[in-house]
Design a protein around this motif. Structure first.
Motif, PDB file in Angstrom:
ATOM      1  N   ASP A  94      69.522  15.648   2.664  1.00  0.00           N
ATOM      2  CA  ASP A  94      68.632  16.655   2.104  1.00  0.00           C
ATOM      3  C   ASP A  94      68.302  17.769   3.086  1.00  0.00           C
ATOM      4  O   ASP A  94      67.954  18.867   2.701  1.00  0.00           O
ATOM      5  CB  ASP A  94      67.351  16.001   1.594  1.00  0.00           C
ATOM      6  N   SER A  95      68.408  17.462   4.375  1.00  0.00           N
ATOM      7  CA  SER A  95      68.132  18.504   5.366  1.00  0.00           C
ATOM      8  C   SER A  95      69.160  19.628   5.251  1.00  0.00           C
ATOM      9  O   SER A  95      68.953  20.722   5.742  1.00  0.00           O
ATOM     10  CB  SER A  95      68.190  17.906   6.761  1.00  0.00           C
ATOM     11  N   ASP A  96      70.244  19.347   4.534  1.00  0.00           N
ATOM     12  CA  ASP A  96      71.250  20.382   4.358  1.00  0.00           C
ATOM     13  C   ASP A  96      70.937  21.310   3.198  1.00  0.00           C
ATOM     14  O   ASP A  96      71.650  22.267   2.952  1.00  0.00           O
ATOM     15  CB  ASP A  96      72.609  19.722   4.108  1.00  0.00           C
ATOM     16  N   THR A  97      69.876  20.980   2.458  1.00  0.00           N
ATOM     17  CA  THR A  97      69.539  21.831   1.322  1.00  0.00           C
ATOM     18  C   THR A  97      69.185  23.223   1.816  1.00  0.00           C
ATOM     19  O   THR A  97      68.274  23.400   2.611  1.00  0.00           O
ATOM     20  CB  THR A  97      68.345  21.233   0.564  1.00  0.00           C
ATOM     21  N   VAL A  98      69.946  24.210   1.351  1.00  0.00           N
ATOM     22  CA  VAL A  98      69.683  25.575   1.806  1.00  0.00           C
ATOM     23  C   VAL A  98      68.777  26.279   0.814  1.00  0.00           C
ATOM     24  O   VAL A  98      67.953  27.114   1.165  1.00  0.00           O
ATOM     25  CB  VAL A  98      71.007  26.331   2.031  1.00  0.00           C
ATOM     26  N   LEU A  99      68.900  25.880  -0.436  1.00  0.00           N
ATOM     27  CA  LEU A  99      68.166  26.602  -1.472  1.00  0.00           C
ATOM     28  C   LEU A  99      67.681  25.612  -2.517  1.00  0.00           C
ATOM     29  O   LEU A  99      68.414  24.724  -2.933  1.00  0.00           O
ATOM     30  CB  LEU A  99      69.105  27.612  -2.126  1.00  0.00           C
ATOM     31  N   GLU A 100      66.431  25.783  -2.903  1.00  0.00           N
ATOM     32  CA  GLU A 100      65.910  24.920  -3.951  1.00  0.00           C
ATOM     33  C   GLU A 100      65.112  25.756  -4.935  1.00  0.00           C
ATOM     34  O   GLU A 100      64.317  26.614  -4.539  1.00  0.00           O
ATOM     35  CB  GLU A 100      65.011  23.856  -3.312  1.00  0.00           C
ATOM     36  N   MET A 101      65.362  25.519  -6.221  1.00  0.00           N
ATOM     37  CA  MET A 101      64.547  26.165  -7.253  1.00  0.00           C
ATOM     38  C   MET A 101      63.755  25.042  -7.899  1.00  0.00           C
ATOM     39  O   MET A 101      64.328  24.066  -8.377  1.00  0.00           O
ATOM     40  CB  MET A 101      65.435  26.870  -8.271  1.00  0.00           C
ATOM     41  N   ARG A 102      62.410  25.201  -7.900  1.00  0.00           N
ATOM     42  CA  ARG A 102      61.581  24.102  -8.412  1.00  0.00           C
ATOM     43  C   ARG A 102      60.851  24.507  -9.677  1.00  0.00           C
ATOM     44  O   ARG A 102      60.170  25.528  -9.714  1.00  0.00           O
ATOM     45  CB  ARG A 102      60.522  23.721  -7.367  1.00  0.00           C
ATOM     46  N   ASN A 103      60.973  23.691 -10.707  1.00  0.00           N
ATOM     47  CA  ASN A 103      60.204  23.835 -11.956  1.00  0.00           C
ATOM     48  C   ASN A 103      60.261  25.236 -12.546  1.00  0.00           C
ATOM     49  O   ASN A 103      59.255  25.806 -12.949  1.00  0.00           O
ATOM     50  CB  ASN A 103      58.728  23.463 -11.722  1.00  0.00           C
ATOM     51  N   ILE A 104      61.448  25.803 -12.576  1.00  0.00           N
ATOM     52  CA  ILE A 104      61.579  27.169 -13.093  1.00  0.00           C
ATOM     53  C   ILE A 104      61.485  27.167 -14.622  1.00  0.00           C
ATOM     54  O   ILE A 104      62.206  26.444 -15.300  1.00  0.00           O
ATOM     55  CB  ILE A 104      62.924  27.786 -12.682  1.00  0.00           C
ATOM     56  N   THR A 105      60.554  27.959 -15.154  1.00  0.00           N
ATOM     57  CA  THR A 105      60.461  28.144 -16.600  1.00  0.00           C
ATOM     58  C   THR A 105      60.546  29.637 -16.889  1.00  0.00           C
ATOM     59  O   THR A 105      59.838  30.433 -16.285  1.00  0.00           O
ATOM     60  CB  THR A 105      59.137  27.588 -17.155  1.00  0.00           C
ATOM     61  N   LYS A 106      61.458  29.988 -17.785  1.00  0.00           N
ATOM     62  CA  LYS A 106      61.594  31.401 -18.158  1.00  0.00           C
ATOM     63  C   LYS A 106      61.608  31.497 -19.681  1.00  0.00           C
ATOM     64  O   LYS A 106      62.422  30.849 -20.342  1.00  0.00           O
ATOM     65  CB  LYS A 106      62.906  31.968 -17.580  1.00  0.00           C
ATOM     66  N   ILE A 107      60.672  32.276 -20.217  1.00  0.00           N
ATOM     67  CA  ILE A 107      60.613  32.479 -21.670  1.00  0.00           C
ATOM     68  C   ILE A 107      60.840  33.964 -21.951  1.00  0.00           C
ATOM     69  O   ILE A 107      60.175  34.821 -21.383  1.00  0.00           O
ATOM     70  CB  ILE A 107      59.244  32.032 -22.226  1.00  0.00           C
ATOM     71  N   TYR A 108      61.800  34.254 -22.813  1.00  0.00           N
ATOM     72  CA  TYR A 108      62.083  35.661 -23.140  1.00  0.00           C
ATOM     73  C   TYR A 108      61.106  36.181 -24.177  1.00  0.00           C
ATOM     74  O   TYR A 108      60.398  35.413 -24.829  1.00  0.00           O
ATOM     75  CB  TYR A 108      63.517  35.817 -23.645  1.00  0.00           C
ATOM     76  N   SER A 109      61.082  37.502 -24.347  1.00  0.00           N
ATOM     77  CA  SER A 109      60.062  38.107 -25.203  1.00  0.00           C
ATOM     78  C   SER A 109      60.261  37.781 -26.679  1.00  0.00           C
ATOM     79  O   SER A 109      59.379  38.026 -27.483  1.00  0.00           O
ATOM     80  CB  SER A 109      60.014  39.620 -24.995  1.00  0.00           C
ATOM     81  N   ASN A 110      61.421  37.238 -27.076  1.00  0.00           N
ATOM     82  CA  ASN A 110      61.535  36.792 -28.470  1.00  0.00           C
ATOM     83  C   ASN A 110      61.135  35.326 -28.619  1.00  0.00           C
ATOM     84  O   ASN A 110      61.350  34.720 -29.658  1.00  0.00           O
ATOM     85  CB  ASN A 110      62.957  37.029 -29.002  1.00  0.00           C
TER      86      ASN A 110
END
Lengths: 525, 371
Positions: free
Chosen positions: A7-23
Motif C-alpha cells: 500500500d505504500s506504493d499507492t500514488v493516488l487514491e480517490m475516496r468516496n467520490i460521488t458525482k451527480i449531474y444536473s439531470n
C-alpha cells in the motif's frame, strides 16, 4: 509486478467520490479507487458506468459532490485541468484535442509557447518537441501539419503533450477506439515502455482483450459503483465481463450459414470527390444480396463515411450507379430511399441518429409518422404511438422513465437502442448501418447484434455493415470488403478464413487482391 | 417502487425542473416589481397612488379593461406566428413587416365598395394574410434556396415592407379629405363588429383565440407540427429520418406570416376606420418577446400576452395620472423580461435541489431494498 503490491506504493487514491449531474443522473456513487506507482491500471465498465466521469473529476473537469483525492499521501483539491497538470496528472481524451491546421510542434507547446522576446520562437518549439520525442522514444515529425498525420500519430502527440507538461500519471480515455490493430500494438509497446520508466497509467477501456494484455490491475465499475479491483493475473476475460455486466455475456454470436438470395443493392463504378478535391471513392462496384451481411472494413477516412452517405442519399456521387431492388436512387430523396423499405443508421448517433431534446416517442416515429396508424388525417395518434413505443422499449430493454423521457436523459447504449428500435422495427429489406455498437456497453451491443442477425434470418434483410470494431465485423459478417484510399482492395466471401491480422494488412494498404478476386463481390452483370 | 416514492414525496428531476421554471417566473416578476416600486419612489411625487396605478390601474374602469383587451388581441397573432418560426429553428424577425403588410394590403380591399358584409372581411383577411405570408416566406425561401441567413434577410425585409406600404398609402389610396396622412375610409362591410356593446372590444378577439388554438394543435398534435419541432431540434436528424426539411421550413414561414398578416388585418379593421400608421407598430417585435417567454408553445401565448398588455395599460395609466415618465415603465418591462428569459437564473439552487432529491431517492431505494 509482485514487488509493487504494497500500500505504500499507492500514488493516488480517490475516496468516496460521488458525482451527480444536473439531470439527477448519479454518475459516480461513493467510489473509492486507488492506483499504485508505476502500474497500468485498467478502469473498466460499460458505457455510462462512470469511468469517464471519475477521470474527469480527477482531472478537474467535474466537481464531485463528495469525496477526497489523495495524492502521494496528501489530500489535494483539483478545480481545473491546469491544477491537475501541476500535480502531474494528465488526461488524453477520447476525442483528440488538437488544432488540425497547426504543426505538431505548435500543438505541443500550445499554451506554453517558448518566446523570443515578444515573438513565438517556433524553432525552439520544434527543438523541444524533438527532444521530448527522443527522450520517451516516441518518434514524431515535429514539422508535420496535424491534419496530415495518421490517427496513431495524433494519439502519440496527445500523449507527448501531457508528458511535455510534466505529467507523471497519465489518464487515457479509450485510446484504442480509433486505432488499427497494428497501431494498437504499437501503442501498447509505448505504454509499457512508459510504465517501465516509472510512469503511472490509468487506461479506460471496455475491450477485455486489450485490458488483459496491457494492464497490471483493473478496477471495474458498474452503474456508478465499484464492483471490484483485481490483479489481472487473477481474473479471466469471462470474469471481467461478468463483473462489468453483472451477468454472463455470450461473447460469441451464434449464427447460421448465410443463404444469400437475389441482389438487393447494386453499386457500379461509384466515384466521389470530396470538398477538398480528394478522391474519396474510386470506381466502387459491389452487390449485396438478400439474407447476407456484407461487412465494410477500413481505417477511418478511407471512404466508408462517403459510401454510407451516398447510399443513404446524403451525398450525391460524381458518377456511377446505385440501384436498390433495381431502382436507381440518383433522383431519390432520403424519404424515397426509406420508402423502398430501406433502414439507415448513421455513424454519428447524436447528429443523425437521434434528436437529443425530443422524447423517445418523437424519435421513434420520426421516420413513420406520415404512415397509416401513426396519424389520422394529419393528427398524431397519441395512444397508438405511445403503445408502440412502450412495446419497443420493452423489446429492446431501453432503460428510461417511459415513452416521454427525453433522449438526452439516456445513456449512450440506450440511445443507440432507441435508434435500433426505430430502424429495425420496420423490418427492412435493406439495412445500411454504420458503427452500430461504437462506444456502447456490452449488453446493448449484444442486443443490437442479435437483432441484426435475426433480421437477416427472419426477414432476409440485406445488411451492409460498416464497423471499426474488427471483432464485430468478423463475427457478424458473412463476407467482407476492405476499403483503402476509396478503393475496394479485397473481398473475402468467407470470413471464417480470415482474422484481424489479415484484414489489418489490407486496411493499411500493405497488400491488395487481384482484380479477379475483388470482382467476386459483383454477383450479377 | 414508484408508488413508494410518491408516498415519500420524492419527485423526479423533471418535476423539479418544471417547478423551478414556475418559481423562476414568479421570482422574476417579484424582483422586477420591487425594482419598479423603488424607481417610482425615486421619481414620483405621490408614490402610493402611482404604485397602486402600476399594480391595479388596468382594472379600475371598463374603459381601461377594454383598452387592455385591445392591446392583447394583436399579440395573440404575432406571438403565435413567432412560435411557429422559432419552433422550426428559423430566427425570422419579419412578423413585424408581415403585420404591417397585412394592415395595408387589407386596406386596399377594405376601401372597395359593393361587397357584402362577411365576405368583405374574409377577402380582406385573405389579402392581408397572403401579404404577410409573402413577407415571412421570402426569407424562408432565400434560406432554403441560397442559404441566406434568415435573421438578416427578415430584418431587412421589414423596412422594404414599411416603405412600400407607406408609398402605396400616400400615393395610391391617400384620402386628401382626411386631414392627415391616411387612406380612404374603410367600407363598413369590411369592418369587424363590436364584441361587447359599449366598449370598443371587437370580434378580432375570437379570431385571435382561434389562431392560438390552431397554432397549438398544429405544433403539438399534428404530423406537420412534429416535423416543425423535429427540424427545429435537430435538422440533420430530421433530414436523415426522411422529413422534407426545406418544404417544412418554407411552409411554416408562410403560415406564420399569414397569421401575422391576419393580425394586422384584424387590428386595423377592428379598431380604426382608416389606415393611419406612419411607421412600424412593434407588434412583431412583441411577438418575438412573447415566443421567448412562452418557450415557443402557443399554449402559453395568451398568458404572456395578457401580462404584456396589462403592463402596457399600466404604463398608459401612469402616463395620464402621474409624473412618472413612460421611460420608467419601459425599464420595468425590460427587467421583467430579462429575468424570465434568463435560463440560468436560480440554476445553482435548482441543481442543488436535484442533487439532494436524488440522494434522498437513493437512500429510500436502499431502505426499500433492505426491507
Amino acid at each position: 509486478m509482485k514487488a509493487l503490491n504494497h500500500d505504500s506504493d499507492t500514488v493516488l487514491e480517490m475516496r468516496n467520490i460521488t458525482k451527480i449531474y444536473s439531470n439527477g443522473f448519479v454518475a459516480n456513487n461513493d467510489i473509492t479507487f486507488s492506483v499504485r506507482r508505476g502500474e497500468i491500471h485498467g478502469l473498466m465498465g460499460e458505457n455510462g458506468a462512470g469511468k469517464t466521469t471519475l477521470m474527469k473529476v480527477l482531472f478537474g473537469l467535474e466537481k464531485p459532490e463528495k469525496g477526497q483525492i489523495i495524492l502521494n499521501g496528501q489530500e489535494v483539491h483539483i478545480d481545473n485541468p491546469l491544477q491537475a497538470l501541476e500535480y502531474g496528472i494528465g488526461m488524453v481524451h477520447q476525442h483528440f484535442m488538437l488544432v488540425g491546421s497547426l504543426t505538431v510542434a505548435e500543438n505541443m507547446v500550445l499554451g506554453l509557447e517558448p518566446k523570443n522576446g515578444l515573438l513565438f520562437d517556433y524553432k525552439r518549439a520544434v527543438r523541444e518537441t524533438e527532444e521530448i520525442s527522443r527522450r520517451f522514444n516516441l518518434p514524431i515529425d515535429a514539422n508535420a501539419i496535424v491534419n496530415d498525420i495518421s490517427v496513431g500519430m495524433k494519439q502519440r502527440l496527445e500523449i507527448l503533450k501531457i508528458l511535455y507538461r510534466g505529467a507523471k500519471i497519465l489518464l487515457l480515455d479509450e485510446p484504442t477506439a480509433v486505432l488499427t490493430p497494428q497501431e494498437t500494438t504499437e501503442l501498447f509497446k509505448q505504454l509499457k515502455h512508459l510504465r517501465d520508466q516509472g510512469y503511472t497509467i490509468v487506461f479506460i477501456s471496455h475491450k477485455l482483450g486489450e485490458v488483459k494484455e496491457l494492464c497490471d490491475r483493473i478496477t471495474v465499475l458498474r452503474r456508478g459503483e465499484v464492483v471490484g479491483t483485481a490483479d489481472i493475473d487473477d481474473v479471466t476475460e469471462l470474469d471481467i465481463s461478468r463483473m462489468m455486466v453483472g451477468k454472463d455475456v455470450d461473447l460469441n454470436i451464434e449464427k447460421e450459414e448465410a443463404k444469400p438470395g437475389k441482389t438487393i443493392l447494386r453499386v457500379r463504378n461509384l466515384n466521389y470527390t470530396n470538398l477538398f478535391g480528394k478522391k474519396a471513392l474510386n470506381n466502387l462496384s459491389f452487390d449485396l444480396r438478400q439474407g447476407e451481411i456484407l461487412g465494410v472494413a477500413g481505417v477511418e477516412g478511407n471512404g466508408q463515411t462517403e459510401l454510407s452517405e451516398i447510399l443513404s442519399g446524403l451525398l450525391v456521387p460524381d458518377s456511377g450507379e446505385v440501384r436498390i431492388k433495381g431502382e436507381p436512387i440518383n433522383n431519390m430523396s432520403i424519404r424515397d430511399i426509406r420508402l423502398t423499405n430501406t433502414s439507415l443508421i448513421h455513424e454519428d448517433r447524436m447528429i443523425y441518429g437521434a434528436s437529443a431534446d425530443q422524447t423517445i416517442v418523437e424519435n421513434i416515429i420520426a421516420d413513420r409518422y406520415f404512415q397509416k396508424g401513426y396519424n389520422s388525417k394529419g393528427f398524431l395518434n397519441k395512444k397508438y404511438n405511445y403503445d408502440n413505443t412502450r412495446e419497443l422499449i420493452k423489446e429492446y430493454q431501453i432503460a428510461c422513465d417511459g415513452p416521454e423521457a427525453r433522449i438526452s436523459t439516456l445513456s449512450g447504449g440506450n440511445i443507440q437502442k432507441v435508434v435500433a428500435a426505430r430502424e429495425f422495427s420496420s423490418q427492412p429489406e435493406l439495412l445500411i448501418v454504420s458503427q452500430p455498437t461504437r462506444g456502447i456497453d456490452v449488453g446493448a451491443a449484444e442486443l443490437i447484434r442479435q437483432k441484426m442477425i435475426s433480421l437477416r434470418d427472419r426477414h432476409r434483410t440485406a445488411i451492409l455493415l460498416f464497423s471499426a470494431d474488427l471483432t464485430e465485423l468478423l463475427t457478424m459478417s458473412d463476407g467482407i470488403i476492405v476499403l483503402y484510399n476509396g478503393e475496394i482492395v479485397a473481398y473475402f466471401p468467407d470470413v471464417k478464413r480470415i482474422n484481424e491480422e489479415i484484414l489489418g494488412k489490407y486496411m493499411l494498404g500493405l497488400e491488395k487482391q487481384s482484380p479477379e478476386e475483388i470482382g467476386g463481390v459483383v454477383h450479377e452483370n | 417502487m414508484k408508488i413508494k416514492f410518491k408516498q415519500n414525496n420524492v419527485l423526479t428531476s423533471q418535476e423539479i425542473s418544471k417547478r423551478f421554471s414556475i418559481l423562476r417566473t414568479a421570482l422574476a416578476l417579484l424582483l422586477a416589481m420591487g425594482i419598479a416600486i423603488l424607481l417610482i419612489f425615486l421619481v414620483s411625487n405621490n408614490a402610493g397612488r402611482d404604485i397602486r396605478s402600476l399594480l391595479l390601474g388596468p382594472l379600475t374602469s371598463t374603459n381601461r379593461i377594454s383598452q387592455m383587451i385591445n392591446k392583447w388581441i394583436p399579440l395573440l397573432f404575432t406571438g403565435t406566428a413567432v412560435c411557429l418560426f422559432f419552433s422550426v429553428g428559423q430566427i425570422n424577425l419579419a412578423a413585424e413587416g408581415a403585420f404591417f403588410a397585412g394592415a395595408f394590403t387589407s386596406t386596399l380591399v377594405a376601401i372597395i365598395g359593393g361587397i357584402p358584409p362577411g365576405l368583405h372581411f374574409i377577402l380582406c383577411a385573405l389579402a392581408g394574410g397572403l401579404a404577410g405570408a409573402i413577407v415571412c416566406g421570402l426569407p424562408g425561401i432565400m434560406y432554403t434556396k441560397f442559404n441566406v441567413l434568415t435573421v438578416v434577410s427578415s430584418l431587412m425585409i421589414n423596412y422594404v415592407v414599411l416603405y412600400l406600404g407607406l408609398f402605396i398609402i400616400t400615393n395610391v389610396v391617400r384620402d386628401p379629405a382626411a386631414g392627415y396622412e391616411a387612406s380612404y375610409r374603410f367600407k363598413n362591410t369590411a369592418r369587424l363588429a363590436e364584441l361587447i356593446p359599449g366598449t370598443n372590444v371587437h370580434t378580432g378577439l375570437i379570431i385571435g383565440v382561434l389562431v392560438v388554438v390552431f397554432g397549438y394543435l398544429l405544433l403539438y398534435k399534428s404530423t406537420f407540427g412534429l416535423q416543425i419541432r423535429t427540424i427545429g431540434a435537430n435538422a440533420a436528424f430530421a433530414r436523415y429520418s426522411g422529413m422534407p426539411v426545406a418544404k417544412v421550413i418554407v411552409l411554416s414561414q408562410l403560415l406564420g406570416g399569414f397569421i401575422a398578416g391576419l393580425g394586422g388585418t384584424t387590428e386595423v379593421l377592428g379598431l380604426y376606420n382608416r389606415f393611419g400608421y406612419t411607421g412600424l407598430t412593434n407588434h412583431g417585435w412583441d411577438g418575438i418577446m412573447l415566443a421567448v417567454l412562452a418557450r415557443n408553445n402557443p399554449k402559453y401565448i395568451p398568458l404572456a400576452a395578457l401580462f404584456l398588455a396589462y403592463l402596457r395599460t399600466s404604463a398608459d395609466v401612469l402616463n395620464l395620472t402621474s409624473n412618472v415618465p413612460s421611460e420608467v415603465i419601459n425599464i420595468i418591462q425590460a427587467i421583467i423580461i430579462s429575468f424570465i428569459a434568463a435560463e440560468r437564473f436560480l440554476a445553482g439552487w435548482e441543481y442543488r435541489t436535484i442533487v439532494k432529491n436524488t440522494e434522498k431517492a437513493m437512500s429510500l431505494k436502499e431502505g426499500v431494498a433492505n426491507e
